[in-house]
Design an enzyme around this catalytic site. Structure first.
Site, short mmCIF file in Angstrom:
data_model
loop_
_atom_site.label_atom_id
_atom_site.label_comp_id
_atom_site.label_asym_id
_atom_site.label_seq_id
_atom_site.Cartn_x
_atom_site.Cartn_y
_atom_site.Cartn_z
N ASP A 30 0.88 -1.16 0.00
CA ASP A 30 0.00 0.00 0.00
C ASP A 30 0.92 1.21 0.00
O ASP A 30 1.65 1.45 0.98
CB ASP A 30 -0.87 0.02 1.25
CG ASP A 30 -2.04 -0.95 1.19
OD1 ASP A 30 -2.01 -1.86 0.34
OD2 ASP A 30 -2.97 -0.81 2.00
N SER B 154 8.59 4.44 4.80
CA SER B 154 9.74 3.82 4.17
C SER B 154 9.44 3.51 2.72
O SER B 154 8.41 3.95 2.18
CB SER B 154 10.17 2.57 4.92
OG SER B 154 11.50 2.23 4.56
N HIS C 147 4.57 -7.11 0.42
CA HIS C 147 4.21 -8.41 -0.12
C HIS C 147 5.04 -8.74 -1.37
O HIS C 147 5.68 -7.88 -1.95
CB HIS C 147 2.72 -8.44 -0.46
CG HIS C 147 1.84 -8.40 0.76
ND1 HIS C 147 0.97 -9.41 1.11
CD2 HIS C 147 1.69 -7.45 1.73
CE1 HIS C 147 0.33 -9.10 2.22
NE2 HIS C 147 0.75 -7.90 2.62
#
Length: 638
Positions: free
Chosen positions: A452, A596, A508
């Site tokens: 995301d 990050s 992911h």
């Protein structure tokens, strides 16, 4: 405000040596000019979106959208905003009431594959709240327009941005696709109301002639007379509104009359009926008797505060470059939400922005870096990390949620808020199963988004440095390190996933394959905010602490997955290990507190990245994406 039917006084015409026609046309153009208040104030392109050329097959119609009113739970002064695609409009402010009435409207161009999810935001506005978001709803206009109902009006719940499932009121709206013939008649009616000097509801030949001149069409007198006679179907010596509409509709297909928009003055380069009608309809979108929403805004936050920006300042939607040029406005970073196809705003405290500029955008700041600031950032991050792991830090969770109330969806989180005993537990929160569907999960030749995040994608590192990364010493070899880097990566594609503090912070797997190795690369903990990324004095990506994972795949060759630490992020945790076979969409790890970045490198000619992602990146506009969204396809499939 109903401008189209207003009657402006025109001084008596003055006749000079060249005759009175020139004088009349000049006055007509001045009169038409009075009908462009929003264009003067906000800039033509941002208000109506007229700059884009529509193709017949893409055009879905002009939606006539109206915000009628709302029922709220308490009394206040209210305004509402409507956001669709890269445009936002706002109503006027209602009186002190719990039942605001706006009756405010706007015409919206719908494209078959374009933005169709409208966000309606309702703000309370007073000296204390300073335009506080109280409720919102999202409406799929396609679903609304095709629903089985005899009414154009419907009522929707306004959701509470501070709590999952909370409802703060109801809003009433209407929307319908305007009939093309009615659109042309409406345009003709407004033209007639302006050009009809004696206000008898018809155009004399002199008035008709002036109108043709105002359209930028310098026809000979004989041609004008021919057109006038053709329009005057009943032969009564004047042209009525219906006759004018029919002439414009027929003539625009044969030999276009309108070469220049009489409202905004734009030369209509594409002389086809569709684009001309759309352009003129939006230019003349006032004068219906109701309030017309004010345009020229990019997001509802800007609209609610009435912020105005010069068109040139936002010309490329380059929020980073704009921010660096214009100081505190960098606290409002624009990104394009891929799910809703709407511009949204990422807010950073202006004080933080100015401090980052002082550190990362000056030689003085660089000197501080060389004299111990790097070690200071490391110390601050470690100290903050310990604080966020303490039991006392759980008290910050509600404050954090309230700060990002319209960006954190509590209903997606796997556990209730009470479950989290420290702030870091909440920060690395898991989502409910199915909250992030994986695109074509059975097809390994389709890559998906890894986080995301705010995404920028480039076919080559050269493109990345031309459009986004401005650091002088950035290099693929410097980022990946000698153990992972190869010539194929140097000439390959890269995708940058920038995670903001409010994001879901688990990353992911973007592709299916086997993890060959992990390589730890020590380094600094600079912020990954674009102000630092675009600094000439430091190289965030190549100097920051990072871990590089090399994934071997059948469809994409080798893929380098780089997890980059940042200020306040001293910990990068992987949930997979070397030699594991992983499937795209699998959880790969997480970042502890702070924002990050993840960067994925693909070998040369291994992936065809989705065109919308490349297009946005080419104008320095990040795309807001979610885990599992389609990233691109293997070139083996193309």
């Amino acid at each position: 405000m109903g401008h189209g039917n207003s009657k402006q006084e025109i001084p008596d015409e003055s006749t000079d040596s060249s005759g009175s026609t020139t004088s009349r046309v000049q006055k007509l153009r001045q009169r038409l000019h009075l009908h462009r208040p929003h264009f003067r104030l906000h800039g033509r392109g941002s208000d109506s979106g007229l700059g884009k050329i529509l193709k017949e097959e893409d055009f879905a119609g002009i939606a006539f959208f109206r915000l009628i009113g709302a029922e709220m739970k308490f009394k206040d002064k209210w305004l509402a905003c409507v956001s669709l695609g890269e445009q936002t409009f706002r109503t006027g402010i209602s009186d002190h009431t719990d039942r605001p009435v706006w009756n405010s409207e706007k015409k919206l161009v719908l494209e078959r594959n374009g933005a169709h999810v409208a966000r309606i935001s309702v703000f309370e506005t007073n000296r204390v709240s300073k335009n506080n978001l109280i409720g919102f709803c999202e409406i799929d206009l396609y679903d609304f327009l095709t629903r089985d109902s005899d009414s154009d009006t419907d009522v929707y719940d306004l959701l509470d941005p501070t709590s999952a499932g909370g409802i703060v009121g109801k809003i009433s709206l209407s929307c319908f696709i305007e009939d093309p013939m009615e659109t042309e008649k409406s345009f003709a009616r407004r033209i007639l109301s302006i050009v009809d000097y004696n206000e008898d509801g018809n155009l004399s030949y002199a008035e008709f002639s002036d109108l043709i001149d105002a359209f930028g069409n310098q026809l000979a007198v004989a041609k004008k007379e021919e057109l006038f006679k053709a329009a005057d179907e009943n032969g009564d010596g004047v042209v009525s509104m219906d006759e004018l509409a029919m002439l414009l509709a027929i003539q625009q297909e044969k030999d276009p009359l309108i070469n220049c928009c009489p409202v905004c003055g734009e030369i209509l380069q594409i002389s086809d009926r569709l684009n001309t009608v759309v352009h003129l309809t939006l230019c003349f979108d006032e004068g219906t008797g109701n309030q017309v929403m004010t345009g020229g805004f990019l997001t509802d936050k800007q609209a609610s505060n009435g912020w105005m920006f010069k068109v040139t300042e936002w010309a490329h939607f380059s929020s980073y470059e704009v921010g660096l040029r214009s100081g505190s406005s960098a606290s409002h970073i624009l990104v394009f939400d891929r799910r809703t196809r709407r511009l949204v705003e990422e807010i950073i405290d202006a004080k933080i922005v100015l401090s980052m500029r002082a550190i990362y955008q000056s030689k003085v700041g660089l000197g501080l870096m060389d004299k111990g600031a790097k070690e200071l950032l490391q110390s601050i991050s470690e100290k903050q990390g310990r604080k966020m792991d303490s039991a006392e830090s759980s008290e910050d969770i509600p404050k954090f949620i309230n700060l990002f109330k319209d960006q954190i969806n509590l209903s997606e989180i796997k556990y209730p808020i009470e479950h989290f005993k420290t702030f870091n537990e909440f920060f690395i929160r898991e989502l409910k199963p199915g909250a992030r569907p994986i695109t074509s999960i059975e097809c390994d030749d389709i890559a998906v988004c890894a986080a995301d995040s705010r995404l920028t994608a480039f076919e080559t590192a050269t493109d990345a440095m031309r459009f986004w990364i401005k650091g002088r010493k950035f290099s693929v070899r410097g980022l990946l390190g000698p153990e992972v880097c190869s010539d194929a990566f140097i000439d390959g594609s890269l995708v940058i996933f920038r995670l903001a503090p409010q994001d879901y912070h688990r990353f992911h797997i973007p592709v299916s394959g086997t993890i060959e190795k992990f390589v730890d690369i020590p380094g600094c903990l600079y912020t990954v905010n674009p102000i630092a990324v675009n600094s000439k004095y430091c190289n965030v990506f190549t100097e920051n602490k990072r871990v590089v994972a090399l994934i071997s795949t059948e469809e994409f060759g080798k893929v380098a997955f780089v997890a980059i630490g940042a200020t306040m992020v001293g910990s990068i945790t992987f949930s997979k290990k070397q030699d594991d076979y992983v499937r795209k969409g699998d959880e790969f790890g997480y970042f502890s507190f702070g924002g990050s970045t993840v960067i994925c490198f693909f070998e040369k000619d291994a992936i065809k990245i989705d065109e919308d992602l490349l297009e946005n990146s080419g104008r320095s506009l990040e795309t807001l994406v979610r885990v599992g969204m389609k990233l691109g396809v293997s070139t083996k499939k193309c």
